[in-house]
Design an enzyme around this catalytic site. Structure first.
Site, PDB file in Angstrom:
ATOM      1  N   HIS A   1      -5.908   2.800   2.045  1.00  0.00           N
ATOM      2  CA  HIS A   1      -5.148   3.970   2.508  1.00  0.00           C
ATOM      3  C   HIS A   1      -5.718   4.569   3.798  1.00  0.00           C
ATOM      4  O   HIS A   1      -4.989   4.863   4.743  1.00  0.00           O
ATOM      5  CB  HIS A   1      -5.147   5.076   1.440  1.00  0.00           C
ATOM      6  CG  HIS A   1      -4.609   4.647   0.115  1.00  0.00           C
ATOM      7  ND1 HIS A   1      -3.608   3.721  -0.005  1.00  0.00           N
ATOM      8  CD2 HIS A   1      -4.921   5.024  -1.142  1.00  0.00           C
ATOM      9  CE1 HIS A   1      -3.327   3.553  -1.294  1.00  0.00           C
ATOM     10  NE2 HIS A   1      -4.122   4.324  -2.000  1.00  0.00           N
TER      11      HIS A   1
ATOM     12  N   ASP B   1       0.899  -1.155   0.000  1.00  0.00           N
ATOM     13  CA  ASP B   1       0.000   0.000   0.000  1.00  0.00           C
ATOM     14  C   ASP B   1       0.936   1.202   0.000  1.00  0.00           C
ATOM     15  O   ASP B   1       1.566   1.491   1.018  1.00  0.00           O
ATOM     16  CB  ASP B   1      -0.881  -0.001   1.258  1.00  0.00           C
ATOM     17  CG  ASP B   1      -1.844   1.179   1.264  1.00  0.00           C
ATOM     18  OD1 ASP B   1      -1.570   2.181   0.573  1.00  0.00           O
ATOM     19  OD2 ASP B   1      -2.871   1.094   1.964  1.00  0.00           O
ATOM     20  N   HIS B   2       1.050   1.851  -1.139  1.00  0.00           N
ATOM     21  CA  HIS B   2       2.123   2.834  -1.264  1.00  0.00           C
ATOM     22  C   HIS B   2       1.995   3.983  -0.273  1.00  0.00           C
ATOM     23  O   HIS B   2       2.971   4.679  -0.005  1.00  0.00           O
ATOM     24  CB  HIS B   2       2.216   3.361  -2.709  1.00  0.00           C
ATOM     25  CG  HIS B   2       1.120   4.297  -3.081  1.00  0.00           C
ATOM     26  ND1 HIS B   2      -0.066   3.870  -3.627  1.00  0.00           N
ATOM     27  CD2 HIS B   2       1.020   5.637  -2.976  1.00  0.00           C
ATOM     28  CE1 HIS B   2      -0.838   4.919  -3.848  1.00  0.00           C
ATOM     29  NE2 HIS B   2      -0.216   5.994  -3.463  1.00  0.00           N
TER      30      HIS B   2
END
Lengths: 407, 520
Positions: free
Chosen positions: B270, B207-208
Site C-alpha cells: 500500500h 492491491d485494494h
C-alpha cells in the site's frame, strides 16, 4: 381554511441592489457563529451558479429543497426565480439565505426572486448580475419555457447550459421543434440538456447492452420494428410522448434511420412512423401510450421523500411520459429475434428479455433508481459542453413529430 | 473520470457517447476460496453492487470453488447473507437479487485435486453454452498464497489457463491477492509458478488501495490541474510524509501478522503504491503500461539501503499493553496467535530518498503502525518556506509551512494549509486550512475499491493492478531492511504505548533533519 406555509419564511428580505452586500454580511455572521462554537470556519466557495426558473412560488420551494441536496456535490449559488404571470403587479422582491451543514459538508447560498407579472420581462437585468463571475452558469427551467420571449433568450445568453425537462412540457409537437430550434440558434454559447434524457440513460444502456456481443450486433442493422411505450394517465388526459420520441430519436440518430412517413391515429398517441435506414430498408416505429400509470414530477416533495426512503409503502409512480417498454424485432437471414426492456408493475424495476436463435442471453432485472432514473439533475450539473448524442436524438425526435428542421 | 483508457471500445453504435463506452464482456468469475472471509465480506457484496448499479451484463456468472460440500442453493444463501451483511447497498433488492443469484454456482473441490479441475472445466463449458459467457473466465484466488502455484498449474492442466480460453474462444485472467510472496525470492518463485500457466498480461495482482477513489484522485489532482505540477518537485517541496495509521490491534490476525509485520503488511504494497503515485512522472497516457512504467521508474530511483543507513533511517516498534479510550488493551505479544517473545514489528517509520531529477534531496518519510492514535491514511506534501523577511517581528518562526495533504481515509479529501493575515491593525499571520472533502461529503457513497478493481479486470484494464516488476523492486527494497533487522536481532524493538504515534525513536528519525511529523 388550510394555511399555506411560505417556503421562504426564514429567508432574509433584502433590497435588490443589496443582495451581494447582504450575502457577504451573512457569511461573516455565520463564520463568527461557528468560531464562537469552536467549529472551523467555512470557506465561501462555489463551483457554479444555478438559476432555477419556475412560475410557482410553491414549486420554487420544492425545487429549492432539491438544490440543497445537491450542494455537497455542487456547492453553488442558487438563484431561484418564482415568476407567476397571474400575480399581478410590477415588483421583484429578493430574499436571501446561506446554509451550512457541517455533517454533510454542504453549504451554499440562495437568492429567491419573486417577480410579479409586469416585472417578469425585467428579470434578466436582475438575474444576470447575480451570476458568479468566471464560474459555469446553469439555467434550469421548470415547465415549458416561453419560446421566443426576449426574457428567455437573454437568460439563455447569460448561461452556459439550459436544463429543461421534456416530460414537463405540454405540447410535444411544438416543444420538440422549439427546443431544437433553440439548440441550433444558441449552439455557440449555450448547451441544452434535458433531465428526461438523463433519466433515460438506464434504458439506453439496457438496449445497447443487447447488441454488445459481436454475435448479436448484426441484428441491430436488421431491425424491422421498434415499439416504444410511454406512461400516460387517464385516457382523456393530455399525454406526453416527448420521452418516447426522444428515445426513438436516439435509436434513429445512432443507426442512421430517417423519417419517411407518419401515420397518426391521434395527435399525441399511437403513432406509427415508417423509417428508412441508410440502405433504404424500412423500419416501423410505433409510439404508444400506456394508460392508467401513476405519474408525478420527480422533484415534488412527497415523491422526493419516497425516492430517498426506499421501502416505504408509497404508491408507485413515474415521471410524466416515462418509458414503459421498448420492443425491437429484427430478422437476420430469416432468423427472427426480439429484444425487450419492460418496466415492471412496481414501476421501479425493468427487466430485459431477448430471444435470439442459437444464442443464450439470460434475462436481467435492474432497479431503475439505482442506475439513476430518478436523480437526473445532479448528473446535468456535472457537464458543461454539448452532448452531441442528445442533440442528434432531439433533432431526430423533432423530425418524427413533423416539426424538425432539416439540417 | 475514467482514469484508465477504454480498453474495450465497443463496435456497437448505440454505445457512442455513453458515459462508459467500455462494456463488460459476458464472463464467468471463478472464486477459489468461495467460503472464506474475503469472499464473504468483500467479493460477493462487490459483485452484487456491480449488478445493482448495472455495469454487469446479464450473462455474468460466478462459480464458487471451495472444499466445503455446498450445493448451489447453499452458496446462494451464503451470498445473500454476505450481501445483506456487508453490501453498501444493503438490504438486498429482491428483484435484482433474483436474476443475479441465478448466475451463482458452486463447485466443490480441494485446491490440489486434479479431478476437481476437470469437473470445473466441464461446468464452465456447460455455463458458457447455457449462459452465453463465451469462454471468458476470470479466476480469483481468494486463498492463502501457498496455493497460487498449485491452482495455476491445475488450471493449466485442465486447459483453463490459455490466453485464448477454451477452444480458441474467450479469454482467461487470474487475480491474486496480496501478499505476493514474503520476500523477493519467494515473489519471483511465485511468479515463475504462475507464469507456467498464465502470461504477465493475464495476471492481475490486486492491491485494494489502488481501487480507492482518493488514491486514483492523486493522479487527477496532479495531472488534471495546472497549478500543482509546476511546483511538484525539489525546488518547492521540502519533504513528503506518508502516514498509514490504524488504531486497532491485530485482533484475530495474529498468526498472519507474525509472519508479515508492518513492513510486509503495509509498506511493501500500500505505501509503496502511494509513494509511486505521488512521485512518478506524468505518464504519456493512462494506459496500463504507461502508468506502471512510471511507477517502476520511481522504485528504481530509490537507492538501496546500506546497512549503516538502516540503523539511522528506519525505526520499528511494537505496541505494548495499555489503555485506549478508557479500555485496557493487550500488548502485541499478548494477542492470540502471537509468540510471547515475538520480534515482529507493528510499527515502521522510514526515511527514503528518490534519486532522480525531480526529487533529489527531498526526503520521503513513511510511517505506519497498529494501535496508533487514530485511523488515518494521508499523504502530505510539505512545501519549502518562503523567506519571511517581510514579516519579521510577527512571530513568523511559529508559522507552519504550506502543506497540501491528500487524505485517503477517513474523510477523504484534500486540504491546503496556508498563511493569512489576521484582520486588524497589526500585521499578524495565522495558518488557515482550506478543506475539500470527497467521498461521503459528496452525499453519495463511493464504490468500494473491490468494485472498481473487479470491474477493471473484467474489462481487461490492468492499470490499477500491480505489475511484477513493481512487486519485485519493492521487495528488493524491503528485503534489504528486513535482512539488516534480522541480522541484528539485538537491535532495538522499542515498545510503544497504545494510542500514541509510535515509539519516540520515530520522532527522533525526522527531528534529526530539523523536521517533525505532521500532527494528525
Amino acid at each position: 381554511m388550510t394555511q399555506v406555509q411560505d417556503p421562504f419564511a426564514t429567508m432574509r428580505p433584502v433590497e435588490l441592489g443589496k443582495v451581494e452586500q447582504e450575502l457577504d454580511n451573512m457569511w461573516r455572521d455565520a463564520n463568527a457563529h461557528l468560531a464562537a462554537t469552536g467549529a472551523p470556519a467555512v470557506s465561501r466557495n462555489s463551483v457554479l451558479t444555478l438559476v432555477l426558473y419556475t412560475t410557482s412560488r410553491t414549486y420554487a420551494g420544492h425545487l429549492l429543497e432539491v438544490v440543497h441536496t445537491l450542494s455537497s456535490q455542487h456547492p453553488s449559488r442558487a438563484v431561484i426565480v418564482a415568476a407567476d404571470p397571474k400575480d399581478e403587479g410590477d415588483e421583484i422582491q429578493a430574499q436571501i439565505a446561506t446554509f451550512v451543514n457541517t455533517d454533510t459538508n454542504s453549504y451554499g447560498e440562495d437568492i429567491v426572486l419573486t417577480a410579479q407579472s409586469n416585472a417578469i420581462k425585467h428579470l434578466p437585468g436582475v438575474v444576470l448580475p447575480l451570476i458568479v463571475s468566471g464560474l459555469p452558469a446553469f439555467l434550469w427551467w421548470s415547465g415549458e419555457p416561453p419560446w421566443g420571449s426576449e426574457m428567455l433568450e437573454s437568460l439563455i445568453d447569460g448561461s452556459d447550459r439550459l436544463i429543461v425537462d421534456i416530460g414537463e412540457m405540454t405540447h410535444i409537437e411544438r416543444s420538440l421543434g422549439a427546443l431544437e430550434n433553440l439548440m441550433l440558434r444558441k449552439a455557440a454559447r449555450c448547451a441544452i440538456s434535458d433531465t428526461s434524457w438523463t433519466a433515460q440513460a438506464p434504458w439506453r444502456d439496457l438496449v445497447a447492452q443487447f447488441f454488445d456481443s459481436p454475435a448479436v450486433l448484426p441484428y441491430l442493422s436488421a431491425a424491422e420494428r421498434v415499439s416504444v411505450d410511454f406512461a400516460a394517465g387517464e385516457e382523456d388526459a393530455q399525454e406526453n410522448s416527448g420521452q418516447a420520441y426522444l428515445f426513438a430519436g436516439w435509436l434513429a440518430s445512432r443507426l442512421g434511420w430517417k423519417t419517411q412517413q407518419t401515420h397518426a391515429r391521434s395527435m399525441d398517441a399511437n403513432r406509427q412512423h415508417t423509417l428508412r435506414d441508410t440502405n433504404g430498408r424500412a423500419i416501423l416505429l410505433e409510439v404508444n401510450p400506456r394508460y392508467g400509470v401513476n405519474q408525478r414530477n420527480w422533484w415534488e416533495p412527497d415523491i422526493y421523500a419516497t425516492t430517498f426512503n426506499a421501502g416505504q409503502d408509497a404508491p408507485p409512480w413515474v415521471r410524466p411520459g416515462a418509458l414503459m417498454s421498448i420492443h425491437i424485432t429484427a430478422r437476420l437471414e430469416g432468423k427472427r429475434a426480439t429484444f425487450t426492456v419492460a418496466r415492471e408493475q412496481d414501476l421501479a424495476h425493468a427487466t430485459t428479455l431477448c430471444h435470439i436463435p442459437d444464442i443464450a442471453v439470460p434475462s436481467q432485472t435492474i432497479h431503475l433508481d439505482s442506475v439513476g432514473e430518478r436523480e437526473p439533475i445532479s448528473e446535468q450539473l456535472r457537464s458543461l459542453g454539448h452532448d452531441s448524442v442528445y442533440e442528434e436524438a432531439l433533432t431526430a425526435a423533432a423530425q418524427f413529430v413533423g416539426t424538425g428542421k432539416i439540417r | 473520470m475514467e482514469i484508465a483508457l477504454a480498453s474495450q471500445q465497443s463496435q456497437n453504435p448505440l454505445r457512442v457517447g455513453m458515459r462508459s463506452a467500455r462494456n463488460v464482456a459476458p464472463c464467468v468469475m471463478v472464486i477459489f476460496g468461495a467460503t472464506g472471509d474475503l469472499t464473504h465480506r468483500k467479493l460477493l457484496p462487490a459483485l452484487y453492487n456491480l449488478a445493482l448499479e448495472h455495469p454487469l451484463p446479464p450473462q455474468f456468472t460466478v462459480v464458487g470453488v471451495a472444499r466445503r460440500p455446498f450445493s448451489n442453493e447453499e452458496f446462494r444463501q451464503q451470498a445473500l447473507d454476505s450481501i445483506n451483511q456487508f453490501s453498501r447497498r444493503r438490504p438486498v433488492n429482491e428483484r435484482v437479487w433474483d436474476t443475479f443469484s441465478k448466475g451463482l454456482y458452486y463447485h466443490q473441490s480441494q485446491f490440489d485435486d486434479k479431478s476437481g479441475y476437470e469437473g470445473l472445466a466441464k461446468l464452465l463449458e456447460q455455463l458458457d453454452q447455457e449462459r452465453g459467457t463465451g469462454g471468458n473466465h476470470i479466476f480469483y484466488l481468494a486463498t492463502p498464497p501457498s496455493f497460487y502455484g498449485t491452482i495455476g498449474d491445475l488450471l493449466n492442466s485442465a486447459g483453463l489457463a490459455s490466453q485464448d480460453g477454451n477452444g480458441g474462444q474467450g479469454w482467461s485472467r487470474i487475480i491474486v491477492e496480496k501478499p505476493f510472496g514474503h520476500d523477493l525470492e519467494s515473489a519471483m518463485a511465485l511468479n515463475k509458478e504462475l507464469n507456467k500457466a498464465f502470461k504477465e498480461d493475464q495476471i492481475y495482482r490486486i492491491d485494494h488501495y489502488l481501487g480507492k477513489e482518493t488514491v486514483q484522485n492523486i493522479m487527477v489532482l496532479r495531472f488534471g490541474n495546472g497549478i500543482f505540477e509546476p511546483i511538484w518537485d525539489r525546488r518547492y517541496v521540502d519533504n513528503v510524509q506518508i502516514t498509514v495509521a490504524e488504531n486497532i490491534g491485530v485482533d484475530s490476525r495474529g498468526d498472519y501478522y507474525e509472519e508479515a509485520g508492518a513492513m510486509r503488511d503495509m509498506v511493501q504494497n500500500h505505501m509503496m503504491q502511494l509513494l509511486t503515485l505521488v512521485a512518478m512522472e506524468p505518464p504519456t497516457n493512462f494506459g496500463a503500461n504507461a502508468v506502471r512504467d512510471e511507477k517502476v521508474k520511481v522504485l528504481r530511483a530509490i537507492p538501496p539501503f546500506a546497512e549503516a543507513e538502516i540503523a539511522a533511517d528506519t525505526v520499528r516498534g511494537q505496541y505494548g499493553p495499555g489503555m485506549v479510550g478508557g479500555e485496557v488493551v493487550r500488548g502485541y505479544r499478548q494477542e492470540p496467535g502471537v509468540n510471547p517473545n515475538s520480534r515482529t514489528e507493528t510499527f515502521v517509520a522510514l526515511k527514503l530518498a528518490i534519486e532522480n531529477w525531480r526529487w533529489a534531496g527531498v526526503p520521503f518519510y513513511l510511517r505506519t503502525g497498529k494501535r496508533l492514535t487514530k485511523r488515518i491514511t494521508e499523504v502530505a506534501i510539505q512545501f519549502k518556506r518562503p523567506p519571511y523577511l517581510l514579516f519579521q517581528g510577527t512571530g513568523t518562526d511559529q508559522m507552519q509551512p504550506n502543506v497540501l495533504s491528500l487524505r485517503i481515509q477517513p474523510n477523504e479529501g484534500i486540504s491546503l494549509l496556508f498563511e493569512a493575515k489576521v484582520p486588524g491593525q497589526e500585521m499578524q499571520l495565522r495558518s488557515v486550512n482550506m478543506d475539500f472533502l470527497y467521498g461521503s461529503s459528496f452525499g453519495v457513497e463511493p464504490p468500494e475499491a473491490y468494485e472498481r478493481l473487479l470491474l477493471d479486470c473484467m474489462l481487461g484494464d490492468s492499470t490499477l493492478f500491480t505489475r511484477i516488476d513493481e512487486t519485485e523492486y519493492s521487495w528488493q527494497l524491503i528485503d534489504a531492511i528486513e535482512h539488516a533487522w534480522s541480522r541484528s536481532l539485538a537491535a532495538a524493538l522499542p515498545q510503544y504505548e497504545p494510542g500514541t504515534w509510535g515509539p519516540k525513536e520515530a520522532d527522533a528519525l525526522i527531528e534529526r533533519d530539523g523536521r517533525t511529523w505532521r500532527r494528525l
